[in-house]
Design an enzyme around this catalytic site. Structure first.
Site, PDB file in Angstrom:
ATOM      1  N   PRO A 124      30.583   2.371 -47.241  1.00  0.00           N
ATOM      2  CA  PRO A 124      29.867   1.349 -47.719  1.00  0.00           C
ATOM      3  C   PRO A 124      29.419   0.275 -46.816  1.00  0.00           C
ATOM      4  O   PRO A 124      30.228  -0.925 -46.675  1.00  0.00           O
ATOM      5  CB  PRO A 124      30.579   0.981 -48.697  1.00  0.00           C
ATOM      6  CG  PRO A 124      32.124   1.225 -48.299  1.00  0.00           C
ATOM      7  CD  PRO A 124      31.946   2.557 -47.618  1.00  0.00           C
ATOM      8  N   CYS A 125      28.454   0.480 -45.689  1.00  0.00           N
ATOM      9  CA  CYS A 125      28.346  -0.547 -44.646  1.00  0.00           C
ATOM     10  C   CYS A 125      27.561  -1.887 -45.312  1.00  0.00           C
ATOM     11  O   CYS A 125      27.425  -2.928 -44.931  1.00  0.00           O
ATOM     12  CB  CYS A 125      27.429   0.028 -43.529  1.00  0.00           C
ATOM     13  SG  CYS A 125      26.015   0.955 -44.283  1.00  0.00           S
ATOM     14  N   HIS A 126      27.065  -1.501 -46.810  1.00  0.00           N
ATOM     15  CA  HIS A 126      26.490  -2.417 -47.477  1.00  0.00           C
ATOM     16  C   HIS A 126      27.534  -3.712 -47.913  1.00  0.00           C
ATOM     17  O   HIS A 126      27.189  -4.909 -48.192  1.00  0.00           O
ATOM     18  CB  HIS A 126      25.844  -2.100 -48.678  1.00  0.00           C
ATOM     19  CG  HIS A 126      26.649  -1.291 -49.665  1.00  0.00           C
ATOM     20  ND1 HIS A 126      26.824  -0.271 -49.544  1.00  0.00           N
ATOM     21  CD2 HIS A 126      27.214  -1.778 -50.979  1.00  0.00           C
ATOM     22  CE1 HIS A 126      27.732   0.210 -50.624  1.00  0.00           C
ATOM     23  NE2 HIS A 126      27.810  -0.951 -51.449  1.00  0.00           N
TER      24      HIS A 126
END
Length: 161
Positions: A124-126
């Protein structure tokens, strides 16, 4: 290809696991190239990835249980593995990730690695944001970053600028 609230997603796997979740923006400069890539619609890894992503988008899943096959440098892999530890509905700053991997001065490099993440949403780079709390940098576009964060926390009102 699978449809999602953030657009068409292309799933790619190797024999070891999922290698990429790509936005359908044509060819990317960081698309993983693997001799053993699998794009078959009936491959078990890809079927399970699509199932779990669908459940995530339907708010029925908060964690993924997929085998991942990251393709990148050792530094990038450290960053991507650190992102996997960010709990659903929470965020971390690039500086926090840099400290977590033991290189507190590598904030910009962490940002670069996050931008090259081949398995967004699942890794989850978001959930990685700027120190000011603003949304910065995301390979899928800031609007999609905002959509993903809102999906995980309906109370969140992320700032785009």
């Amino acid at each position: 290809m699978m449809r999602s609230p953030v657009g068409e997603l292309k799933l790619i796997a190797s024999d070891r696991g999922l290698t990429a979740v790509l936005w359908d923006y044509g060819e990317s400069d960081h698309t993983p190239v693997v001799a053993t890539s699998i794009e078959s619609n009936d491959h078990p890894i890809l079927l399970e990835a699509e199932k779990q992503l669908t459940e995530y988008f339907e708010k029925k899943r908060t964690t993924f249980t997929l085998e991942l096959d990251f393709i990148g440098t050792e530094f990038q892999k450290k960053v991507w593995h650190a992102m996997l530890t960010i709990p659903f509905g929470e965020t971390r700053t690039y500086g926090q990730i840099a400290k977590q991997i033991g290189i507190p001065d590598a904030v910009r490099a962490v940002g670069g690695a996050a931008n090259k993440n081949p398995i967004p949403i699942i890794a989850p780079c978001h959930r990685v944001i700027g120190a000011s709390g603003k949304l910065v940098g995301f390979g899928g576009g800031l609007q999609n970053k905002s959509i993903l964060l809102q999906l995980e926390d309906s109370r969140r009102n992320p700032t785009l600028w």
